[in-house]
Design a protein around this motif. Sequence first.
Motif, PDB file in Angstrom:
ATOM      1  N   MET A 181      25.066  -4.478   8.137  1.00 35.24           N
ATOM      2  CA  MET A 181      25.435  -3.736   6.970  1.00 35.24           C
ATOM      3  C   MET A 181      25.395  -4.615   5.740  1.00 35.24           C
ATOM      4  O   MET A 181      25.098  -4.097   4.678  1.00 35.24           O
ATOM      5  CB  MET A 181      26.842  -3.206   7.201  1.00 35.24           C
ATOM      6  CG  MET A 181      27.356  -2.510   6.037  1.00 35.24           C
ATOM      7  SD  MET A 181      27.814  -0.935   6.596  1.00 35.24           S
ATOM      8  CE  MET A 181      28.854  -0.397   5.440  1.00 35.24           C
ATOM      9  N   ASN A 182      25.673  -5.858   5.913  1.00 35.66           N
ATOM     10  CA  ASN A 182      25.647  -6.799   4.819  1.00 35.66           C
ATOM     11  C   ASN A 182      24.236  -6.925   4.243  1.00 35.66           C
ATOM     12  O   ASN A 182      24.076  -6.972   3.036  1.00 35.66           O
ATOM     13  CB  ASN A 182      26.170  -8.149   5.314  1.00 35.66           C
ATOM     14  CG  ASN A 182      26.756  -8.951   4.189  1.00 35.66           C
ATOM     15  OD1 ASN A 182      26.852  -8.454   3.089  1.00 35.66           O
ATOM     16  ND2 ASN A 182      27.161 -10.156   4.492  1.00 35.66           N
ATOM     17  N   LYS A 183      23.241  -6.934   5.118  1.00 32.42           N
ATOM     18  CA  LYS A 183      21.857  -7.032   4.659  1.00 32.42           C
ATOM     19  C   LYS A 183      21.447  -5.748   3.940  1.00 32.42           C
ATOM     20  O   LYS A 183      20.723  -5.790   2.959  1.00 32.42           O
ATOM     21  CB  LYS A 183      20.921  -7.294   5.834  1.00 32.42           C
ATOM     22  CG  LYS A 183      21.011  -8.691   6.351  1.00 32.42           C
ATOM     23  CD  LYS A 183      19.987  -8.905   7.436  1.00 32.42           C
ATOM     24  CE  LYS A 183      20.083 -10.303   7.962  1.00 32.42           C
ATOM     25  NZ  LYS A 183      19.100 -10.590   8.945  1.00 32.42           N
ATOM     26  N   LEU A 184      21.916  -4.643   4.421  1.00 32.70           N
ATOM     27  CA  LEU A 184      21.589  -3.365   3.798  1.00 32.70           C
ATOM     28  C   LEU A 184      22.206  -3.255   2.404  1.00 32.70           C
ATOM     29  O   LEU A 184      21.589  -2.763   1.465  1.00 32.70           O
ATOM     30  CB  LEU A 184      22.079  -2.214   4.686  1.00 32.70           C
ATOM     31  CG  LEU A 184      21.705  -0.818   4.216  1.00 32.70           C
ATOM     32  CD1 LEU A 184      20.202  -0.647   4.161  1.00 32.70           C
ATOM     33  CD2 LEU A 184      22.332   0.209   5.104  1.00 32.70           C
ATOM     34  N   VAL A 230      22.950  -5.810   0.391  1.00 31.26           N
ATOM     35  CA  VAL A 230      22.223  -6.724  -0.489  1.00 31.26           C
ATOM     36  C   VAL A 230      20.877  -6.130  -0.873  1.00 31.26           C
ATOM     37  O   VAL A 230      20.453  -6.187  -2.029  1.00 31.26           O
ATOM     38  CB  VAL A 230      22.063  -8.108   0.187  1.00 31.26           C
ATOM     39  CG1 VAL A 230      21.133  -9.008  -0.601  1.00 31.26           C
ATOM     40  CG2 VAL A 230      23.392  -8.767   0.384  1.00 31.26           C
ATOM     41  N   LEU A 231      20.179  -5.523   0.061  1.00 27.98           N
ATOM     42  CA  LEU A 231      18.889  -4.919  -0.205  1.00 27.98           C
ATOM     43  C   LEU A 231      19.029  -3.744  -1.178  1.00 27.98           C
ATOM     44  O   LEU A 231      18.250  -3.591  -2.119  1.00 27.98           O
ATOM     45  CB  LEU A 231      18.255  -4.471   1.117  1.00 27.98           C
ATOM     46  CG  LEU A 231      16.853  -3.928   1.027  1.00 27.98           C
ATOM     47  CD1 LEU A 231      15.892  -4.957   0.460  1.00 27.98           C
ATOM     48  CD2 LEU A 231      16.382  -3.473   2.391  1.00 27.98           C
ATOM     49  N   LEU A 232      20.039  -2.927  -0.957  1.00 24.02           N
ATOM     50  CA  LEU A 232      20.289  -1.789  -1.835  1.00 24.02           C
ATOM     51  C   LEU A 232      20.665  -2.258  -3.243  1.00 24.02           C
ATOM     52  O   LEU A 232      20.217  -1.701  -4.240  1.00 24.02           O
ATOM     53  CB  LEU A 232      21.402  -0.913  -1.233  1.00 24.02           C
ATOM     54  CG  LEU A 232      21.654   0.409  -1.929  1.00 24.02           C
ATOM     55  CD1 LEU A 232      20.418   1.276  -1.933  1.00 24.02           C
ATOM     56  CD2 LEU A 232      22.792   1.136  -1.251  1.00 24.02           C
ATOM     57  N   PHE A 233      21.484  -3.294  -3.333  1.00 27.58           N
ATOM     58  CA  PHE A 233      21.878  -3.848  -4.634  1.00 27.58           C
ATOM     59  C   PHE A 233      20.660  -4.416  -5.373  1.00 27.58           C
ATOM     60  O   PHE A 233      20.491  -4.203  -6.581  1.00 27.58           O
ATOM     61  CB  PHE A 233      22.947  -4.927  -4.427  1.00 27.58           C
ATOM     62  CG  PHE A 233      23.406  -5.572  -5.701  1.00 27.58           C
ATOM     63  CD1 PHE A 233      24.213  -4.882  -6.593  1.00 27.58           C
ATOM     64  CD2 PHE A 233      23.022  -6.865  -6.037  1.00 27.58           C
ATOM     65  CE1 PHE A 233      24.635  -5.461  -7.767  1.00 27.58           C
ATOM     66  CE2 PHE A 233      23.431  -7.446  -7.196  1.00 27.58           C
ATOM     67  CZ  PHE A 233      24.254  -6.755  -8.077  1.00 27.58           C
TER      68      PHE A 233
END
Length: 180
Positions: A1-4, A6-9
Amino acid sequence: MNKLTVLLFTFTCLLACKTPEARKPETVKTGSLIEASVIRNKKLYETEKKAIEAYINGQDTKQFTASEFGFWLAKDSIVGESNDSKVPEFSDIVNFDYNISALNGQTIYTASELKNRNYAMDQEELFTGLREGLKLMKSGETYTFIFPSQKAYGYYGDENKIGRNTPLISRVTVNSITKK
């Protein structure tokens, strides 16, 4: 979820952080009043020019020449012997007499009404044509000037005896020039 997250941000920042675009000006049509004024002034100038040329052609004794300043002049006389052969420069004091007439010969202001005058070159109020005409004269000279209205009192006149858009004739005598 952390990667998601960061990617969304990062994706949101790329879309939201674009460079500002310059706004285009609104197209507004102006200048119609200016164009109408130009046409009206050209017609006025042509009418005045014809009247002035008719006046000049009716003169047998004076030879008028057009000046670079937009008026006509004729040298009438030299009073006495002038020791000063120089024309006035900025801030010189010019002592002169003049009168003002209309093109039809009607006197508007006599020399006695206007009185003898001391004028500091280019430092005091004087109508454009006369100010430029004095720059051409030497001490002791008398000239007759014909000023179109834009070189005289223009659109407003003098709010007394000279009407609007009135070409004028002025006989000017420079009595003395005091150098500064």
